[in-house]
Design a protein around this motif. Structure first.
Motif, mmCIF file in Angstrom:
data_model
loop_
_atom_site.group_PDB
_atom_site.id
_atom_site.type_symbol
_atom_site.label_atom_id
_atom_site.label_comp_id
_atom_site.label_asym_id
_atom_site.label_seq_id
_atom_site.Cartn_x
_atom_site.Cartn_y
_atom_site.Cartn_z
ATOM 1 N N ALA A 8 -9.232 -38.595 -11.894
ATOM 2 C CA ALA A 8 -8.120 -37.751 -12.337
ATOM 3 C C ALA A 8 -6.843 -38.577 -12.475
ATOM 4 C CB ALA A 8 -7.903 -36.605 -11.353
ATOM 5 N N TYR A 34 -5.919 -38.757 -16.606
ATOM 6 C CA TYR A 34 -5.000 -37.699 -17.044
ATOM 7 C C TYR A 34 -3.559 -38.116 -16.832
ATOM 8 C CZ TYR A 34 -9.060 -34.619 -16.857
ATOM 9 O OH TYR A 34 -10.285 -34.033 -17.044
ATOM 10 N N PHE A 83 -0.230 -36.137 -15.785
ATOM 11 C CA PHE A 83 0.182 -34.806 -15.334
ATOM 12 C C PHE A 83 1.356 -34.930 -14.375
ATOM 13 C CE2 PHE A 83 -1.859 -35.373 -11.202
ATOM 14 C CZ PHE A 83 -2.827 -36.308 -11.494
ATOM 15 N N ARG A 93 -7.443 -29.132 -20.280
ATOM 16 C CA ARG A 93 -6.772 -28.011 -19.613
ATOM 17 C C ARG A 93 -5.770 -28.573 -18.623
ATOM 18 N NH1 ARG A 93 -11.587 -25.274 -18.866
ATOM 19 N NH2 ARG A 93 -12.204 -24.201 -20.758
ATOM 20 N N ALA A 100 -6.993 -29.238 -14.963
ATOM 21 C CA ALA A 100 -8.139 -30.095 -14.675
ATOM 22 C C ALA A 100 -7.845 -31.211 -13.666
ATOM 23 C CB ALA A 100 -8.692 -30.666 -15.975
ATOM 24 N N PRO A 101 -6.783 -32.028 -13.868
ATOM 25 C CA PRO A 101 -6.569 -33.121 -12.912
ATOM 26 C C PRO A 101 -6.343 -32.612 -11.491
ATOM 27 C CG PRO A 101 -4.705 -32.907 -14.422
ATOM 28 C CD PRO A 101 -5.810 -32.066 -14.970
ATOM 29 N N TYR A 102 -5.663 -31.464 -11.384
ATOM 30 C CA TYR A 102 -5.411 -30.934 -10.041
ATOM 31 C C TYR A 102 -6.721 -30.482 -9.392
ATOM 32 C CZ TYR A 102 -0.654 -31.048 -11.780
ATOM 33 O OH TYR A 102 0.522 -31.458 -12.315
#
Lengths: 295, 325
Positions: free
Chosen positions: A111, A115, A117, B29, B32-34
């Motif tokens: 993750a 990603y 984020f 989405r 997703a990473p969380y």
């Protein structure tokens, strides 16, 4: 850095820098000496484990004795084979703990690498500070908190606290960043794969060599762990190898006959891991342990 | 770890994330990473954050005993403010332990990293024989648990079984007491050096191997000897990995626990409070005073954090200076 000054003399031996095939004697000798130093306790324990109880204190330590099989039989008989129980417990803690910890690291590292984020670097930074916490500082309150939910002296009390490995997440992030190309992830997404499927079917196989490293790293860390079981466990049926041998040594200060058991037990305890390392080093690079990735 | 170090560590990883094009219709989405990070975050909260918070809370309270301390309600927890901290800091045992660990660390860290660097350079020198075997054997102690390493060396220090003592005795030389007095520092340091050199050697060797061979070729054409290449090219280029191994060695030194604990049954000269961490254990489970144990634990954690951040800042400042030059 006193020892670092040993080198200066070493490579002075080569007079002609253009003859790279000649063996440099002094550096080779230095390396050999280092290797011998690392072997000393191992050779000693192999020899000492062959000695019968009285030979241990009476014969020269590096001479083989006659009692290896008796010693193993004694160890086997000690408290109905509790030694093998410790061995099995260690394998259980290290195997299950490393597998789960590896899974947590793989998910988290993936993750963090793939990603973008909000809070990505903050989460990573906070997770990494875990490396700095001395284990006793954590283990004492962990013990008190687990006591609240009646989990101390339970298998879970030794397993749960080791599942999160900051170093494992750090390594997983590096491996995922190097091994999982973003266009592959994007292509899978275009094909309509969900995020979980991309991870399972696309990224995970690519990360596998790195994950093997994390597994081994955690396996060794848990196998070698002493403090956590020392604090958490009191029932010696649940002890791992390290704690079992320690208690045996502790009792040995009153009855030296137990020393033979401790020594034989130590030898048998280091055999599996040493064998594992000799076996895997043929097809696994130690470099991965320090986070190196092939470019 | 400081944000700076984190940034350094993640430099490789950034590229991937930045290459990812803006989310299209089929973009990832948001959650997703969380979701992927959820297990790590939950474990962190339960087994890192919560215990630390609990330790801080415990350290600020104490048990007040009323009357004879018998019956229920005779002992109750009350707010203590910073009293546990002032008591812990005034406790000579804690200071003694800290000094012992400082002396121990001053031996372990330079010797271990010096040896690791020398061996890594030897592994990287092409005219040295037996490099594969040497690398494996020097790394071997990594596979042996600290408790078992301490136990094996402990027996080697024990006069009644050690080959060293037997040899000295046969030669008519005096036998040193390795398990007492100042020799105990060397005895303990030796265990740590033996166990840790191999891992650090691997880390340094890995970064040596990442140096492009053209650099050596250029240095050799300029007439550099192997030694000069090692000193002027290799060592400066592996400085980052030296900084990293130094950092982890310091942390490991501050956390020394199992080796002195394992030597205790073999000698009377290792007190239960040899290192500050052993004192925490002793306070919590030996004397049963969890409140002062918690205060000591928090102090050790703060010192560790201060040392780590101070070190990383210093290392960062030097790196910046180097870049500016």
């Amino acid at each position: 850095m006193t020892t670092a000054r040993v080198t200066p003399q070493a490579p002075q031996a080569p007079p002609a820098p253009r003859a790279p095939r000649r063996v440099a004697l002094l550096p080779t000798a230095a390396l050999l000496l280092g290797a011998l130093y690392c072997l000393v306790p191992v050779v000693w324990v192999v020899m000492a484990a062959t000695k019968a109880g009285d030979e241990l204190f009476s014969t020269f330590t590096l001479a083989p004795g006659t009692g290896l099989l008796t010693n193993i039989a004694d160890l086997n008989a000690y408290r109905d084979g509790v030694y093998w129980r410790w061995m099995a417990n260690s394998a259980l803690y290290a195997g299950v703990g490393a597998a789960l910890s590896c899974a947590v690291s793989a998910l988290g590292g993936y993750a963090l690498a793939v990603y973008r984020f909000a809070g990505r670097e903050a989460i990573f930074g906070v997770l990494l500070t875990g490396v700095l916490m001395p284990p006793v500082i954590l283990a004492v309150p962990q013990y008190l908190l687990l006591a609240e939910v009646d989990l101390t002296d339970h298998y879970l009390s030794v397993l749960l606290p080791v599942l999160l490995s900051p170093y494992g997440i750090y390594l997983a992030r590096i491996y995922a960043a190097a091994a999982v190309p973003s266009d592959v992830v994007e292509a899978a997404r275009m094909d309509g794969a969900g995020e979980w499927r991309i991870f399972r079917a696309v990224a995970l196989p690519m990360m596998l060599p790195g994950l093997v490293t994390i597994f081994l790293f955690q396996f060794v860390a848990i196998w070698n762990n002493f403090l956590l079981p020392f604090i958490m466990l009191s029932d010696d049926e649940k002890f791992p190898m390290t704690l079992g041998l320690y208690t045996l040594l502790n009792q040995g200060s009153n009855s030296p006959a137990l020393y033979t058991l401790v020594i034989t037990g130590s030898l048998l305890a280091i055999v599996p891991l040493v064998a594992l390392f000799l076996l895997i080093q043929r097809f696994w690079s130690l470099d991965l342990l320090s986070g190196a990735v092939k470019s | 770890m400081t944000p700076r170090m984190t940034r350094r560590m993640t430099r490789h990883t950034k590229d991937v994330a930045e290459d990812v094009p803006r989310p299209t219709r089929r973009g990832p989405r948001r959650g997703a990473p969380y979701a992927f990070l959820a297990p790590a975050i939950v474990l962190f909260l339960l087994f890192f954050a919560l215990p630390i918070g609990y330790a801080i809370q415990l350290s600020l309270r104490t048990v007040e005993v009323q009357g004879l301390g018998l019956g229920s309600g005779a002992r109750r927890e009350v707010w203590a403010g910073l009293a546990n901290y002032t008591d812990a800091l005034a406790d000579p045992e804690l200071l003694d332990g800290a000094l012992r660990v400082a002396v121990y660390g001053l031996i372990v860290v330079p010797v271990m990293l010096g040896l690791a660097l020398v061996f890594a350079l030897l592994l990287d020198a092409e005219r040295v024989r037996g490099r594969r075997a040497g690398r494996l054997l020097i790394f071997l102690p990594y596979a042996i648990p600290g408790v078992i390493a301490a136990l094996l060396w402990g027996f080697l220090y024990l006069p009644s079984v050690s080959p060293l003592h037997r040899t000295l005795d046969a030669l008519g030389l005096p036998e040193p007491d390795l398990l007492g007095g100042n020799a105990l520092y060397l005895a303990l340091a030796n265990i740590a050096v033996w166990g840790g050199t191999g891992f650090n050697m691997i880390v340094i060797h890995t970064s040596l191997r990442a140096i492009p061979a053209e650099l050596y070729e250029a240095a050799r054409l300029d007439g550099c000897s192997q030694l000069q290449i090692a000193l002027r090219v290799k060592i400066p280029l592996v400085t980052p990995s030296l900084v990293l191994t130094f950092f982890f060695s310091i942390i490991a030194t501050l956390q020394v626990f199992s080796e002195p604990t394992t030597l205790r049954p073999l000698t009377n000269s290792v007190p239960t409070t040899w290192s500050p961490l052993m004192k925490v254990y002793q306070d919590a489970f030996g004397t049963g005073d969890i409140h002062s144990a918690a205060a000591t634990a928090v102090i050790i954690a703060l010192v560790t954090l201060a040392l780590s951040f101070g070190f990383l800042r210093a290392a960062g400042a030097r790196a910046r200076q180097g870049e500016a030059r």
